[in-house]
Scaffold this active site. Structure first.
Site: not given
Ligand code: ASP
Length: 200
Positions: A23, A51, A53-54, A74-75, A77
Site C-alpha cells: 500500500t 472485497r 478495503g478501507d 495501511t493495515g 482494512g
C-alpha cells in the site's frame, strides 16, 4: 461477531510469501493551506473477490480536511473501517485540540487493542507530520524543505540509524538487506489475523 477462516495449504504458503504490504499513501499541504491525501492498495493477500478495503473509503483509510489534517493509512482494512481511523484522528485534533502525534497514537492504539495492525501518515494544518504504526516496519518519508527531509523504514532506531548513515547505492543496499533480514525473521509487515469480522 467473528468467524474463523480455514486457509488451504496453498493459501498459507502464499500468505507467508506475501506477508509484506504494497500500500502506498501520500498526504500533502500546499502554500495556500490545502491538504490532500491519497491511498493506493492491492488490498490484502487472499482477499475475497469484490472485497473493498478501507483505502478508498473516505474517512476510513483516507481523509483530508483543510485547517485540520490529512491522513493515509495501511493495515487491516476491516478494522480501519470500523474505527473510521483516518477521520477519527482528525476529529481528535479538531475537537480536542490534540497535537498530531498524540491523536495518531491514540487511534493506532485503539486499532491495536482490537487485535489489528496498521499504520498512518498524517500531516497537520502547519505541515507537522506524524507517522505512527504498530508493526516492526513501515517505509515512510517526508519532505518539507531541501534541508528538512526524513526517510525511515523500521520502528527500531538502531536499524534505521544504520542505513541512514549511508548514501545512494549503499543506502539502498542496506535497506534491501535489512528488509530481507526482517523477512527471514518473519518480522516484515503485519501478521495476518486468525479471526476476521463476519461478512468479510
Ligand atoms: N488497508 C488495505 C486493505 O485492507 C491493505 C493494506 O494497507 O495493506 O485493503
Amino acid at each position: 461477531m467473528t468467524k474463523k477462516i480455514e486457509f488451504t495449504e496453498r493459501a498459507k504458503k502464499q500468505i507467508k510469501a506475501d506477508a509484506k504490504m504494497g500500500t502506498v499513501g501520500v498526504v500533502a499541504l500546499d502554500a495556500f493551506g490545502n491538504i490532500a491525501a491519497g491511498t493506493s492498495t492491492g488490498g490484502m493477500t487472499n482477499k475475497k473477490p469484490g472485497r473493498i478495503g478501507d483505502s478508498p473509503i473516505i474517512g476510513a483509510g483516507t481523509w483530508a480536511e483543510n485547517g485540520v489534517c490529512g491522513v493515509s493509512g495501511t493495515g487491516h482494512g476491516e478494522y480501519f473501517i470500523r474505527l473510521n481511523v483516518a477521520k477519527e484522528i482528525c476529529v481528535l485534533m479538531k475537537y480536542q485540540n490534540l497535537e498530531v502525534q498524540k491523536a495518531a497514537q491514540i487511534v493506532i492504539d485503539r486499532l491495536a487493542a482490537m487485535g489489528a495492525d496498521g499504520g498512518v501518515i498524517v500531516l497537520d494544518k502547519k505541515g507537522d507530520p506524524a507517522m505512527i504504526f504498530n508493526t516492526p516496519a513501515m517505509a515512510r518519508a517526508y519532505k518539507n524543505s531541501p534541508d528538512d527531509t526524513f526517510v525511515q523504514i523500521y520502528k527500531d532506531f538502531a536499524e534505521n540509524w544504520l542505513c541512514n548513515q549511508l548514501k545512494g547505492g549503499e543506502f539502498k543496499a542496506c535497506v534491501k538487506g535489512a528488509i530481507e533480514e526482517q523477512e527471514i525473521q518473519g518480522k516484515s509487515g503485519y501478521e495476518l489475523l486468525d479471526e476476521i469480522p463476519s461478512g468479510y
